[in-house]
Design an enzyme around this catalytic site. Sequence first.
Site, short mmCIF file in Angstrom:
data_model
loop_
_atom_site.label_atom_id
_atom_site.label_comp_id
_atom_site.label_asym_id
_atom_site.label_seq_id
_atom_site.Cartn_x
_atom_site.Cartn_y
_atom_site.Cartn_z
N ARG A 34 0.87 -1.18 0.00
CA ARG A 34 0.00 0.00 0.00
C ARG A 34 0.90 1.22 0.00
NH1 ARG A 34 -5.42 1.49 3.33
NH2 ARG A 34 -6.17 0.10 1.69
N CYS A 43 -16.34 1.72 0.18
CA CYS A 43 -15.16 0.90 0.52
C CYS A 43 -14.78 1.03 1.99
CB CYS A 43 -13.99 1.27 -0.38
SG CYS A 43 -13.38 2.96 -0.17
N ASP A 45 -16.94 7.53 -1.96
CA ASP A 45 -15.74 7.36 -1.12
C ASP A 45 -15.49 8.69 -0.44
OD1 ASP A 45 -13.36 6.38 -0.03
OD2 ASP A 45 -12.23 6.48 -1.92
N HIS A 83 -7.13 0.87 -6.59
CA HIS A 83 -7.39 0.00 -5.44
C HIS A 83 -8.09 -1.27 -5.95
CE1 HIS A 83 -7.79 -1.25 -1.43
NE2 HIS A 83 -8.69 -0.39 -0.97
N ARG A 129 -13.76 -8.51 1.31
CA ARG A 129 -12.32 -8.31 1.07
C ARG A 129 -11.57 -9.59 1.42
NH1 ARG A 129 -10.14 -3.20 1.22
NH2 ARG A 129 -8.27 -4.30 0.50
N GLN A 139 -10.09 -3.86 -3.68
CA GLN A 139 -11.41 -3.41 -3.22
C GLN A 139 -12.48 -3.74 -4.26
OE1 GLN A 139 -12.28 -1.74 -0.16
NE2 GLN A 139 -14.24 -2.44 -0.94
N1 NVA Z 1 -9.71 6.94 -1.52
C1 NVA Z 1 -9.36 6.47 -0.19
C2 NVA Z 1 -9.63 5.00 -0.07
C3 NVA Z 1 -9.32 4.41 1.27
C4 NVA Z 1 -9.59 2.92 1.34
C5 NVA Z 1 -7.91 6.80 0.09
O1 NVA Z 1 -7.08 6.61 -0.80
O2 NVA Z 1 -7.62 7.26 1.19
N1 CP Z 2 -11.30 -0.08 2.12
C1 CP Z 2 -10.04 -0.17 2.58
O1 CP Z 2 -9.08 -0.42 1.83
O2 CP Z 2 -9.93 -0.01 3.92
P1 CP Z 2 -8.59 0.17 4.78
O3 CP Z 2 -8.01 1.52 4.42
O4 CP Z 2 -9.03 0.07 6.20
O5 CP Z 2 -7.62 -0.93 4.40
#
Ligand code: NVA
Ligand code: CP
Length: 306
Positions: free
Chosen positions: A104, A259, A219, A131, A287, A134
């Site tokens: 990540r 998500c 989101d 992502h 997930r 997801q």
């Molecule tokens: N768009 C959000 C998704 C988190 C799962 C982010 O990147 O923070």
């Molecule tokens: N939806 C998602 O990826 O959640 P987290 O940021 O908690 O991993």
Amino acid sequence: MSARHFLSLMDCTPQELNGLIRRGIELKDLRNRGALYEPLKNRVLGMIFEKASTRTRLSFEAGMIQLGGQAIFLSPRDTQLGRGEPISDSAIVMSRMLDAVMIRTFAHSTLTEFAAHSQVPVINGLSDDLHPCQLLADMQTFLEQRGSIQGKTVAWIGDGNNMCNTYIEAAIQFDFQLRVACPQGYEPKAEFLAQAGERVTIVRDPREAVAGAHLVSTDVWTSMGQEEEAGARLQLFRPYQVNRALLDQAAAEVIFLHCLPAHRGEEISQDLLDDPRSLAWDQAENRLHAQKALLEMLVEPAYHHA
Ligand code: NVA
Ligand code: CP
């Protein structure tokens, strides 16, 4: 390097993606029946998190344990990655010890660079661009509850962010129409829009996007890494809140997905996750199942006995 990676939904064929989400449903059923299934015994997944996570970490870690293997959490704070060791060197070394690596990160190029030097599969656990894990869970949730998404209409409301970009890839791979309602200047990246052609339309009015839609998703307005923009975004995105009245404009059988994490009172109304049309909790659980299917596909099964 010959390892197979999952950095984007485009790394799989549509047939493989549909197979993965069907397999996710089977693995969910196995777990619900209490069946032991450990094809990845002795296999180890490394998980590099440059950003926070609840679901992604838990689902990969629990998933590996349930499949008989293990997962190791790595943060830049505690590894040499955080002290400037090159990504390429880290990839060479880590992939000599691990059987797969989940990352990540911020820049998507971190993933592609790591993957280029890794001899084991690399999985995108979220980048600034995409992502894909997801979307496996989202597509599994739709399939479970409504059947095939092919030919259906999906509305994305709010920021044209990493999730929105991934919905564009999903529209191509799962063959549905996507309407994105976002403020001017917050569109998804042009490179993703260009790939999708007429499958994706951009509108300004959320009601226009959700009219007759079978799936509505949104989101957070401020993604990880954009914290200094939060105040300005709060004002700009206010007309893009998804609430019960907006969902009433969609198809009668619409489902709502998020998500998570969610900000009640911002991108969704206080009550939306309690609405029967919201399947966000099933989506979060999926997930685990969808990624177990992914790990099963990517990671070589256990060693033979010596
Ligand atoms: N768009 C959000 C998704 C988190 C799962 C982010 O990147 O923070
Ligand atoms: N939806 C998602 O990826 O959640 P987290 O940021 O908690 O991993």
